[in-house]
Design an enzyme around this catalytic site. Structure first.
Site, mmCIF file in Angstrom:
data_model
loop_
_atom_site.group_PDB
_atom_site.id
_atom_site.type_symbol
_atom_site.label_atom_id
_atom_site.label_comp_id
_atom_site.label_asym_id
_atom_site.label_seq_id
_atom_site.Cartn_x
_atom_site.Cartn_y
_atom_site.Cartn_z
ATOM 1 N N ALA A 180 -34.807 76.728 21.725
ATOM 2 C CA ALA A 180 -34.471 77.528 20.547
ATOM 3 C C ALA A 180 -35.494 77.318 19.435
ATOM 4 O O ALA A 180 -35.921 78.270 18.766
ATOM 5 C CB ALA A 180 -33.071 77.168 20.058
ATOM 6 N N GLY A 205 -35.700 71.528 27.206
ATOM 7 C CA GLY A 205 -34.394 71.210 26.654
ATOM 8 C C GLY A 205 -33.841 72.385 25.859
ATOM 9 O O GLY A 205 -34.573 73.288 25.439
ATOM 10 N N CYS A 206 -32.539 72.360 25.632
ATOM 11 C CA CYS A 206 -31.886 73.499 24.976
ATOM 12 C C CYS A 206 -32.345 73.634 23.524
ATOM 13 O O CYS A 206 -32.747 74.720 23.092
ATOM 14 C CB CYS A 206 -30.372 73.369 25.071
ATOM 15 S SG CYS A 206 -29.698 71.786 24.528
ATOM 16 N N TYR A 207 -32.278 72.546 22.770
ATOM 17 C CA TYR A 207 -32.774 72.615 21.388
ATOM 18 C C TYR A 207 -34.255 72.957 21.358
ATOM 19 O O TYR A 207 -34.720 73.745 20.527
ATOM 20 C CB TYR A 207 -32.560 71.276 20.673
ATOM 21 C CG TYR A 207 -31.166 71.003 20.194
ATOM 22 C CD1 TYR A 207 -30.543 71.834 19.262
ATOM 23 C CD2 TYR A 207 -30.463 69.890 20.633
ATOM 24 C CE1 TYR A 207 -29.256 71.560 18.797
ATOM 25 C CE2 TYR A 207 -29.179 69.607 20.170
ATOM 26 C CZ TYR A 207 -28.581 70.443 19.248
ATOM 27 O OH TYR A 207 -27.327 70.168 18.788
#
EC number: 1.2.1.38
Lengths: 333, 333, 333, 333
Positions: free
Chosen positions: A149, A144-146
């Site tokens: 990061a 996932g994107c979060y």
């Protein structure tokens, strides 16, 4: 002739970014791009920035996708499990959805619900040992994107014992494309421009994924919607556990990673600097007052947070250079 | 070994975009990037999005640049004339400034002032015959950003006699990077976000350049500053002169142009669709009430409006494919 | 006890702005706010910025509205005609929709279609004689947002014979709230941020309204969607007809208008300077190259372009000071 | 005749907001507005949104200010101490700078440096007992913008013993106007639009002020610059100490506060909902995974975070209604 790839979910933002990157990838040939309600449409009518690509969207289904050597699934959570199961075993798959990320079925039930499709190889190549795992996998679950990061900021520090795995606190803000392309009133430009607002406070579905990827045992995560189309800035804080220099630990962990850059001392990440790229920018410091270790991390949520990272995984799965076709530098200003 | 290129003015926005594009260009090798006050700085400190490029900025001057096969000058207007004159004749030059665009010294005096450096080959390859001129030139003056957007919309219609060359009216809005990187209070984010404002109304210095490039005899041009970093949307209107279909004339004029796209009927240009690319999107219609021909044109002011177009010219000058190293598709959303 | 007012269409952006302004108006008491699908909702759930106003939305219909002394209709075009007809004659009405603006039924048919509800007093107080007409009217049709910005820029110049009423060319850009609050994919923040795009080119429905209000005989109007929530910047150009100074003509026309400000020479309008206010900022110049007169006009499309102007009309209809409860100064930066 | 007020530092953003609010305040009359380099300029040339206010900026100094009953100081940190000392004791002063906020000279030295001007009454009326203190004070130090947002979220929870005062972790993002109006390259619109970046990580000067106002003993604070002109969203997390419901504690603490709104359950603050107002929106929840208490807080950094709060203090000092002349509702969308 390159490797034949297909994109399911081509009308969404991650799908569009996959097509943009595939179009200039030296080794990949697009053989199918599919959608649901937009099936039959010209690609450029759906993605005006892809004007010049002469592609008509097909209907998403195993038949049209089975013809490819590798399929990217950019579908809503819960839809890729069944579709992937219907594809021949010889077709490699990179799933950008959540369906195959979690190893723990209970976590899946609590945060997503419905049947758990079961875990695939986790597609974050910069985690220890993961580059090799991805290289031999035929089915890969892109993060996932979060989770991308945050995990890139946190994982090496937990592994090195520099920070405590309990009481990790994260606040991360994302551009609006992270919320998808569905027409929802609260995502209208009139609503989001000039606005910051938190959402899913204390209950975002990426929490178990981040804990699994980083070894964090307790995670407070507050996501925030930010007035920009793309980009995630994650602020990750944890209590110090040893006297190791967190910046140095990160620099060593990513010394050979072509897309993860620990910035020079004193420079802090800008999301704009990663726009359109597969890069992650990191910086760390120790808070003067509290002693907490603070790491901030910037990515493009559609780049390293979705489409570009999926292609990075595909490069590894297909034995191409890890960087093939992937921008390192953001488009700025 | 590729062609050795240098960039003067590397700390500005156009300079940064040149470096971004050169970094992935298959035929160009950067041998020098120079600046004035930033000379000596690490490139990534000046352009965080270019993190990963290990370049130190040199001091702008003929010595350091003369070592290159081709030099890009991305300097403030009025500074490239003297510098170019000091470079050896064998060094090819693409000037992104205004110094060598105008053929008429009087127009230069009225709109810029100071000594006129004299005209070079005009670097808008899509003008009739210009691709060939650029291919044999050693010194090319790349067009202004507004001039590019407006000339691509207007020139074929004047040439074909579809519109009258008198009483052309243009309103064009630009993102803030068009105003450069100088620290000016009226360009602060706090001032420009949420704001539209006209400037240089009726006296913008691109007027004579546009007239020269298009054959327009009378031009009313109002530039507008828009709340976005990049992009120009030009609305060009002119009185009809014949019954020809303006959209069809544009489509035929650009049938072989890889970067100029006349959109399908009913689709109108979006600046966001051209972000980071060398593309121009066009659409035309006839106004129901007035009968005026309206053409709108979208480009990235730093792409087709500056750095990417300069590289397109360099590709032609160096006998590379016109499209080498240049993105066709914008980064969107 | 103040005058009892009601707002129909309270869930939309114009409705919300009406409620914001009524809440601090010294003479108006809100007795009803109605909506369609949002009927029954707490106002603050629909408009978070109105937190603190303890209002529940009712269902739009003549019964609930008939109880008011004055009703504001902020409904989609075509819906106010029937509702207004069902209200008692003693109830004053200000309609923010288009239904009662046009005097020419043919123009209604061409640009809107359906049955023409018939004209009411046109609610642009700054037009010659119009302040008096509104003061004695019981039913007033508030102007469209673009029509307001453009008419204020153009009408005095046509009236004074300074510009020619033929061949008026207008390009005007609006913030996204002008497109309403309906959940449409092309209005998502991800799509509009960083983007400029024209729409309804050469066929916008405000054309006949502008011609009626200004006396323009031929009008080319190109609307543009701009990446900001609010604000309209109109660039109005026309051929000169006399040697009168357009700026001076505007200054004299609006010498007594509390909300229309002709800026000092050299200062150009900023939409941000009008945010949240009922003000219009104007500046004029003559184009050096073409001789065209150029007037630019900035308003808040929800302020002077909709809700605030409707209250200005109500102030006149109710014999209150024209400025009662209306901000002159924008919220900036 | 109202109370005579003056504004020093009128050319900055906080100064402009003070003037905007004073212009419509029912009890305050502006007698002087002063600046440094802009002294002598027409106010509207410096603040176009204040067009219509016929004010010329004076030169900042005790003479011109001493004529007022109350002076607002909106000066850079470190400049208000000497100026305030030069004003007659009978002149009431509200200082928007940091000079008189801190009680601890050591904290001043560590975070600001230079001579400590000494503490005044702290102008956050919603802190327990503080409304009364401000009412009898003649010199009031208005809080910092971040300190306001964070203290309103945190102070009642520490006081009530609901959260632990150790290990408070805050991430707060601010619009760009918080960084002032100085022309700095990193604050250009081209740089900030589309960008999120942290700054002063772990060493922001508001840390001692927040600890003083809330009783927090350990505070990790990461500020972030967000792509919008105004607004602060603070995410405040702390470990739970008792089983009290944090939302309920906040609701009770602010039951009588006209500007602090604890939102209905499930609704989260939007900075846009507070634009131009003196309001603070709050919501609290307990993080499912970590058990941490999370409070988010939204204000307008120039409103409740600066100018509007300064006027709220002035209202109390002058025995006017606390809400006089202050907007409760934001300007949205």
């Amino acid at each position: 002739m390159g490797i034949r790839v297909a994109v399911a979910g081509a009308s969404g933002y991650a799908g569009g970014e996959l097509l943009r990157l595939i179009a200039t990838h030296p080794e990949l040939d697009l053989v199918a791009a599919t959608a649901h309600t937009q099936a039959g449409a010209a690609l450029a009518a759906v993605h005006p920035h892809l004007t010049g690509l002469d592609v008509t969207l097909g209907a998403t289904g195993p038949d049209v996708l089975a013809d490819a050597d590798l399929v990217f699934l950019a579908l809503p959570h819960g839809e890729s499990g069944a579709l992937a199961a219907a594809l021949p075993g010889g077709v490699k798959v990179v799933d950008l959805g959540a369906d195959h990320r979690l190893r723990d079925p209970d976590a899946w039930m609590r945060y997503y619900g419905g049947e758990h499709a079961g875990p695939w190889t986790y597609g974050l190549p910069e985690l220890p040992g993961q580059r090799g795992e991805i290289s031999i996998a035929t089915r890969v679950a892109a993060p996932g994107c979060y989770a991308t990061a945050i995990s890139l900021a946190l994982a090496p520090l937990v592994t090195a014992g520099v920070v405590c795995a309990d009481d990790v606190v994260v606040v991360a803000a994302s551009g609006t494309s992270g919320a998808g392309r569905g027409a929802k009133a609260h995502l209208l430009g009139s609503e989001v421009m000039g606005d910051l607002t938190p959402y899913k406070v204390g209950r975002h579905q990426h929490v178990p994924e981040i804990k699994q990827a980083t070894g964090a045992r307790s995670l407070s995560f507050t996501p925030v919607l930010a007035p920009m189309p793309r980009g995630i800035l994650a602020t990750v804080t944890a209590l110090p556990k040893s006297t190791g220099d967190p910046r140095q630990v990160l620099a060593e962990a990513y010394a050979d990673a072509p897309f993860v850059h620990v910035l020079p001392e004193g420079a802090w990440p800008h999301t704009a600097a990663t726009l359109g790229s597969n890069s992650c920018h990191l910086q760390a410091a120790v808070d003067v007052d509290s002693g907490r270790v603070i790491v901030t991390s910037a990515i493009d949520n559609l780049g390293k947070g979705a489409a570009a990272q999926a292609i990075q995984c595909a490069n590894l799965m297909l034995d191409f250079p890890e960087t093939a076709g992937l921008p390192v530098h953001g488009v700025a200003p």
